[in-house]
Design an enzyme around this catalytic site. Sequence first.
Site, short mmCIF file in Angstrom:
data_model
loop_
_atom_site.label_atom_id
_atom_site.label_comp_id
_atom_site.label_asym_id
_atom_site.label_seq_id
_atom_site.Cartn_x
_atom_site.Cartn_y
_atom_site.Cartn_z
N ILE A 51 38.58 36.39 48.07
CA ILE A 51 37.51 37.39 47.89
C ILE A 51 36.36 36.83 47.06
O ILE A 51 35.20 37.00 47.38
CB ILE A 51 38.08 38.66 47.22
CG1 ILE A 51 39.15 39.29 48.11
CG2 ILE A 51 36.96 39.65 46.93
CD1 ILE A 51 39.83 40.49 47.48
N GLY A 52 36.70 36.15 45.97
CA GLY A 52 35.66 35.60 45.11
C GLY A 52 36.26 34.95 43.89
O GLY A 52 37.48 34.99 43.68
N GLY A 54 35.29 33.57 39.55
CA GLY A 54 34.38 33.60 38.41
C GLY A 54 34.94 32.79 37.27
O GLY A 54 35.87 32.00 37.45
N GLY A 55 34.39 33.00 36.08
CA GLY A 55 34.83 32.24 34.92
C GLY A 55 36.26 32.54 34.53
O GLY A 55 36.93 31.72 33.90
N VAL A 59 40.05 35.64 42.87
CA VAL A 59 40.66 36.84 43.43
C VAL A 59 40.92 36.63 44.93
O VAL A 59 40.05 36.13 45.65
CB VAL A 59 39.75 38.06 43.24
CG1 VAL A 59 40.43 39.32 43.79
CG2 VAL A 59 39.41 38.26 41.77
N LYS A 74 44.61 38.42 41.28
CA LYS A 74 43.71 37.59 40.47
C LYS A 74 44.54 36.51 39.80
O LYS A 74 45.52 36.79 39.08
CB LYS A 74 42.97 38.41 39.42
CG LYS A 74 42.28 37.54 38.37
CD LYS A 74 41.11 38.23 37.71
CE LYS A 74 39.85 38.03 38.48
NZ LYS A 74 38.64 38.44 37.73
N ASP A 167 35.20 42.94 29.30
CA ASP A 167 34.36 42.21 30.27
C ASP A 167 33.73 43.19 31.27
O ASP A 167 33.77 42.98 32.48
CB ASP A 167 35.20 41.16 31.00
CG ASP A 167 34.32 40.13 31.75
OD1 ASP A 167 33.14 39.98 31.37
OD2 ASP A 167 34.82 39.51 32.69
#
Length: 375
Positions: A51-52, A54-55, A59, A74, A167
């Site tokens: 899905i994506g 990040g830091g 995911v 995740k 966050d």
Amino acid sequence: MLSKMSEARSKAAREKITENARHSSENNVLGSSVNQSGEIIDDKYEIIARIGSGGLGTVFKARHLLAEKTVAIKVLNPGKEFDQRTIARFKLEAETAMDLKHQNIGSVQDIGMSEGLPYLVMEFVEGKPLNQVIEEDSLTEEEKVSILKEICEALDYAREKNVVHRDIKPQNVIITPDKTAKVIDFGIAKVVDERERLTLTNTSDFFGSPKYMSPEQCLGEETEHRSDIYSLGCLAFTLFSSEAPYERESILAILNAHISDEIPKLSPIKDFKGLENVIVKAMAKNKKHRHASAEEMLEEIKKVEQGIEPRYAPVPVRKKRIAFIFWGSIVSSIVVLLGLLWFVKTFSTATIESRTEELQKNPNNVDALIDRGRL
């Protein structure tokens, strides 16, 4: 029948893991090798798609092999040490997050470890992340206010359960097709926050989202529910202006802005007069000047909807806060250095006077003093 199906799926999962290990001996199941459909995690979850990332981690959309339902997994980023203390804290935080049952929170359903990497299994929420929705400019002012209220409700519910998100940002809010807001990523942020704090010299290890971090988090101080309120204020600023409150050229410049720059002005919001004051209050530098809770912020938003305009005068920013800290450390260093020089000088002077007095009393003692290393 169900037992045979479970055995078959478990066997298929084991075969898939063996096949993955054979094709990627240097990568673990949850590392960079998890990038295509068909990967199996812990004999329970089959990866459908990425899905994506990040830091914090990556995911994946996945399928629970036995329950036959879609979930989101995740995985914390690989390449970092996870000691026993960190893993224990991760499990505790995740278990706490599993108790959060609210219509505006993406629920945490399972936790686990595979090949040394912690992962979190969450409710799969159909929809788009808020940052994408903001970019599409598809929301009405009324829908934006409704989304803001729902996030307030989610955060206040979490506060009652003694859970702080740490966050809050548009990427962590999913907007469903019916325009409902769902806050995701509870139960993982605190673990990474306490493990890494702020690593300003290595942005690849930097935790958090600089554009939405509270001043206290920027300074590496302890965070609490009012830190989430500050981040929500920044999110609301972005929601109604389509840009983050502090757009700067570097991470350090953004952190400095959160700490010491004046709160930027937000244009009045049509049909919701005074809402900008609610948002500005949430973004107060000192957490004591923010709303005491997300519930209080929610009540002010409701008053705005009723035509009651809240008043809030931003507290002047102590612009020299960082400079004070910097020069304070410089002055302290100078004081210590001067003290050291004074000690050395005093000791040397006393020693010379002592040797001179001894020679005056006994001029023939020069050789003895030299032999003893005192001259």
